[in-house]
Write an enzyme that holds these catalytic residues in place. Structure first.
Site, mmCIF file in Angstrom:
data_model
loop_
_atom_site.group_PDB
_atom_site.id
_atom_site.type_symbol
_atom_site.label_atom_id
_atom_site.label_comp_id
_atom_site.label_asym_id
_atom_site.label_seq_id
_atom_site.Cartn_x
_atom_site.Cartn_y
_atom_site.Cartn_z
ATOM 1 N N LYS A 66 0.818 -1.117 0.131
ATOM 2 C CA LYS A 66 0.127 -0.335 -0.068
ATOM 3 C C LYS A 66 0.789 1.241 0.082
ATOM 4 O O LYS A 66 0.538 2.296 -0.873
ATOM 5 C CB LYS A 66 -0.916 0.069 1.181
ATOM 6 C CG LYS A 66 -2.099 -1.054 0.851
ATOM 7 C CD LYS A 66 -2.856 -1.563 2.390
ATOM 8 C CE LYS A 66 -3.917 -2.387 1.913
ATOM 9 N NZ LYS A 66 -4.726 -2.844 3.210
ATOM 10 N N GLN A 109 -4.731 -1.451 9.155
ATOM 11 C CA GLN A 109 -4.753 -2.861 8.623
ATOM 12 C C GLN A 109 -5.463 -4.005 9.521
ATOM 13 O O GLN A 109 -5.161 -3.925 10.667
ATOM 14 C CB GLN A 109 -3.373 -3.371 8.346
ATOM 15 C CG GLN A 109 -3.078 -4.384 7.785
ATOM 16 C CD GLN A 109 -3.452 -4.417 6.125
ATOM 17 O OE1 GLN A 109 -3.285 -3.580 5.505
ATOM 18 N NE2 GLN A 109 -4.144 -5.523 5.912
ATOM 19 N N ASP A 135 -11.548 2.857 3.415
ATOM 20 C CA ASP A 135 -11.893 1.271 3.144
ATOM 21 C C ASP A 135 -13.161 1.173 3.076
ATOM 22 O O ASP A 135 -13.597 0.017 2.809
ATOM 23 C CB ASP A 135 -11.270 0.337 4.545
ATOM 24 C CG ASP A 135 -10.135 -0.289 4.343
ATOM 25 O OD1 ASP A 135 -9.766 -0.541 3.110
ATOM 26 O OD2 ASP A 135 -9.287 -0.434 5.388
#
Ligand code: NAP
Length: 281
Positions: free
Chosen positions: A52, A96, A119
């Site tokens: 990422k 995460q 997200d």
């Protein structure tokens, strides 16, 4: 049969985003910023986070990486997020998952406000999706939609079958397909006639986590088959679809690896740029 190339498509998306972040910087004098938080030492999560951050570098996004030890407390993590929420240079916050077991994932995700929720996991963003309105959408199903769009797969009036109903893939996937005017069926572990349901699909999306669950006899000739599955087996990485045999029947199919996977990070970067744009409108 057309092989849907996720790697090449993700590369094209990243190139477009680079142009977009440069324009953002010219217009606002600011850089698009993404904060990435990793708690603990899970090796798979470390690889995801590294990729990422690499994606940020390639697209001109400034990344703020925060690596916290395994024994971080809920209060410490929430305090970090609170700081990132207040930080004007941070347009998106990604924590995460999975978090170590002693941490409350739900509470942590709630601490990220919808406007920095890159997200698409916040209830408000999921609610907007359910209403057919614009919010931030979960990266993996959004990546599937981008692939379908770029390969000009018609969805309106088609029958789409989604196998899997998880919060991060199956559910938002079904809503996106519905919003694109497909007729949608969602299957899950209690579906009693999976084969019959799959055979009705013009567009079949497998998001289960069971190696080669979808076999040739479950797929209609000429169907579009999207394999979200990523399963590590003794023979390496494989999807939820028996690729070799299903490819003989499908009109379009995604490989694993190199299909949906690369699109997930590309969509995370796209969501970050969109959050920055909305903030600085
Ligand atoms: P998950 O949370 O475990 O959900 C799996 C879903 O599949 C559940 O809804 C489950 O039904 C359903 N299911 C399980 N066994 C089934 C069966 N025999 N028949 C029909 N449905 C069945 O998994 P997930 O997070 O959605 O991930 C699914 C797969 O996608 C995994 O392989 C994961 O690694 C992969 N993935 C890939 C990416 C990417 O970037 N490419 C991103 C995320 C996930 P119930 O709800 O009834 O339990």
């Amino acid at each position: 049969m057309t092989l849907i190339d996720g790697k090449a498509t993700a590369r094209a998306v990243r190139a477009e985003l680079k142009t977009e972040t440069e324009r953002f910087e010219r217009e606002t004098g600011k850089k698009v910023g993404l904060a990435v938080v990793l708690v603990g030492n899970d090796p798979a999560s470390q690889i995801y986070v590294k990729n990422k951050i690499k994606g940020c570098e390639e697209t001109g996004i400034r990344s703020f990486a925060h690596y916290l030890p395994e024994d971080t407390t809920q209060e410490e993590l929430l305090a970090l997020i609170e700081g990132l929420v207040a930080d004007e240079n941070v347009h998106g916050i990604l924590v995460q998952l999975p978090l170590p077991r002693h941490l409350d994932e739900g509470e942590v995700l709630k601490a990220i406000p919808p406007e920095k929720d890159v997200d698409g996991f916040h209830a408000e963003n999921i609610g907007l999706l359910a209403l057919g309105e614009n919010g931030t959408v979960a990266c993996t199903p959004l990546g599937v939609m981008e692939l379908l769009k770029r390969y000009r797969v018609e969805l309106s009036g088609k029958h789409a079958v989604v196998v899997g109903r998880s919060r991060i893939v199956g559910r938002p996937m079904a809503l996106l397909l519905l919003n694109a005017d497909a007729t949608v069926t969602v299957c899950h572990s209690r579906t009693s006639d999976l084969k019959e349901q799959c055979l009705r699909a013009d567009v079949l999306v497998a998001a289960v986590g069971k190696p080669r669950l979808i076999t040739e006899d479950m797929v209609k000739k000429g169907a579009v088959v999207i394999d979200v599955g990523m399963n590590r087996t003794s023979q390496g990485l494989c999807g939820d679809v028996d690729f070799e045999n299903v490819a003989k029947k499908a009109a379009y199919i995604t490989p694993v690896p190199g299909g949906v996977g690369p699109m997930t990070i590309a969509m995370l970067l796209k969501n970050t740029v969109a959050c920055a744009r909305r903030k600085c409108k």
